[in-house]
Design an enzyme around this catalytic site. Structure first.
Site, mmCIF file in Angstrom:
data_model
loop_
_atom_site.group_PDB
_atom_site.id
_atom_site.type_symbol
_atom_site.label_atom_id
_atom_site.label_comp_id
_atom_site.label_asym_id
_atom_site.label_seq_id
_atom_site.Cartn_x
_atom_site.Cartn_y
_atom_site.Cartn_z
ATOM 1 N N HIS A 113 0.834 -1.204 0.000
ATOM 2 C CA HIS A 113 0.000 0.000 0.000
ATOM 3 C C HIS A 113 0.864 1.247 0.000
ATOM 4 O O HIS A 113 2.084 1.182 0.201
ATOM 5 C CB HIS A 113 -0.908 0.017 1.237
ATOM 6 C CG HIS A 113 -0.150 0.173 2.517
ATOM 7 N ND1 HIS A 113 0.404 -0.897 3.191
ATOM 8 C CD2 HIS A 113 0.196 1.283 3.238
ATOM 9 C CE1 HIS A 113 1.032 -0.463 4.270
ATOM 10 N NE2 HIS A 113 0.930 0.869 4.320
ATOM 11 N N ASP A 164 1.045 5.257 1.729
ATOM 12 C CA ASP A 164 0.563 6.216 2.724
ATOM 13 C C ASP A 164 0.533 7.599 2.093
ATOM 14 O O ASP A 164 1.530 8.030 1.492
ATOM 15 C CB ASP A 164 1.512 6.304 3.925
ATOM 16 C CG ASP A 164 1.600 5.021 4.714
ATOM 17 O OD1 ASP A 164 0.837 4.084 4.418
ATOM 18 O OD2 ASP A 164 2.444 4.963 5.628
ATOM 19 N N HIS A 182 -2.139 10.477 6.494
ATOM 20 C CA HIS A 182 -2.054 9.308 7.383
ATOM 21 C C HIS A 182 -1.626 9.693 8.797
ATOM 22 O O HIS A 182 -2.083 9.079 9.768
ATOM 23 C CB HIS A 182 -1.049 8.307 6.784
ATOM 24 C CG HIS A 182 -0.873 7.047 7.549
ATOM 25 N ND1 HIS A 182 -1.935 6.317 8.070
ATOM 26 C CD2 HIS A 182 0.249 6.345 7.883
ATOM 27 C CE1 HIS A 182 -1.476 5.246 8.684
ATOM 28 N NE2 HIS A 182 -0.156 5.233 8.599
ATOM 29 N N HIS A 193 7.988 8.628 9.342
ATOM 30 C CA HIS A 193 6.707 9.004 8.752
ATOM 31 C C HIS A 193 6.498 10.522 8.826
ATOM 32 O O HIS A 193 6.050 11.151 7.858
ATOM 33 C CB HIS A 193 5.553 8.317 9.492
ATOM 34 C CG HIS A 193 5.196 6.964 8.988
ATOM 35 N ND1 HIS A 193 5.843 5.827 9.394
ATOM 36 C CD2 HIS A 193 4.259 6.560 8.085
ATOM 37 C CE1 HIS A 193 5.307 4.768 8.794
ATOM 38 N NE2 HIS A 193 4.349 5.185 7.994
#
Length: 219
Positions: free
Chosen positions: A50, A52, A56, A159
């Site tokens: 997948h 992000d 997110h 992230h």
């Protein structure tokens, strides 16, 4: 031309990030009963291979539909970090030769542990490595592991750096060994990781595919 599938299969009970929705595929309609086969699909936006979106990790950042399609397709450089110990950080020195503007795929070899408890003990990007990539103008980073941060994580530093720069993150890739070998042969690598078009989404499953160019002859 050679195409390489970089996606894990989507199946009932497949591994998911701890706490994410479980995946379930069940027949909704069948030929025998209804004249057609239709599958009922239940999964989370972060299931399987997948991407992000920045949304997110922050409500104020762009959702999936707000990102340009160029984030999901283009020339790629594969960074070979196979052979690391479990839970090893990958520092900025690994990306010293990465040019600007490419898709960066990090090969840890951890996809070999897919489906096992060891898959949670993957290497991950350090905050400094993520920051270096953003300074280089990279806006798409993929990894053949569950996350670019440790699992589990509390702060998600990689992230936050990547998403804060409106970059795309691809996780749970597989098959990067083939790309490492092709790159060593001088073959160009292009990847496509186009997501499902989910509205206002934090991410979506993708069918990630690489296209390998012809071998460059040695003089």
């Amino acid at each position: 031309m050679e195409l390489v599938d970089l996606s894990v299969p989507v199946a009932t009970g497949m591994p998911v990030y701890p706490g994410d929705p479980e995946v379930s595929l069940t027949p909704a309609l069948t030929v025998a009963r209804d004249g057609v086969n239709v599958l009922s699909v239940h999964l989370g936006s972060q299931s399987g291979t997948h991407v992000d979106a920045p949304f997110h990790i922050d409500d104020a950042l762009p959702t999936l539909e707000e990102l340009p399609l160029e984030r999901f397709i283009g020339p790629a450089v594969v960074v070979d970090r196979r052979g690391l110990a479990p839970r090893s950080p990958i520092g900025p020195e690994a990306f010293a030769e990465v040019p600007a503007g490419v898709i960066v795929l990090v090969a840890t070899g951890w996809s070999a542990h897919w489906g096992s408890r060891a898959y949670l003990d993957h290497p991950y990007l350090s905050e400094e490595a993520a920051a270096l990539l953003m300074r280089r103008g990279v806006r798409t980073v993929g990894i053949d592991a569950l996350s670019v941060d440790p699992t589990p994580a509390e702060e998600f530093p990689a992230h936050r750096v990547l998403c804060g720069a409106h970059a795309v993150i691809a996780e749970n890739l597989t098959g990067l060994d083939r790309l490492v070998a092709a790159q060593a042969e001088g073959r160009a690598v292009e990847v496509s990781m186009l997501p499902l078009r989910l509205g206002a989404a934090d991410g979506a499953p993708v069918r990630a595919v690489a296209r390998l160019g012809q071998r460059v002859p040695h003089e």
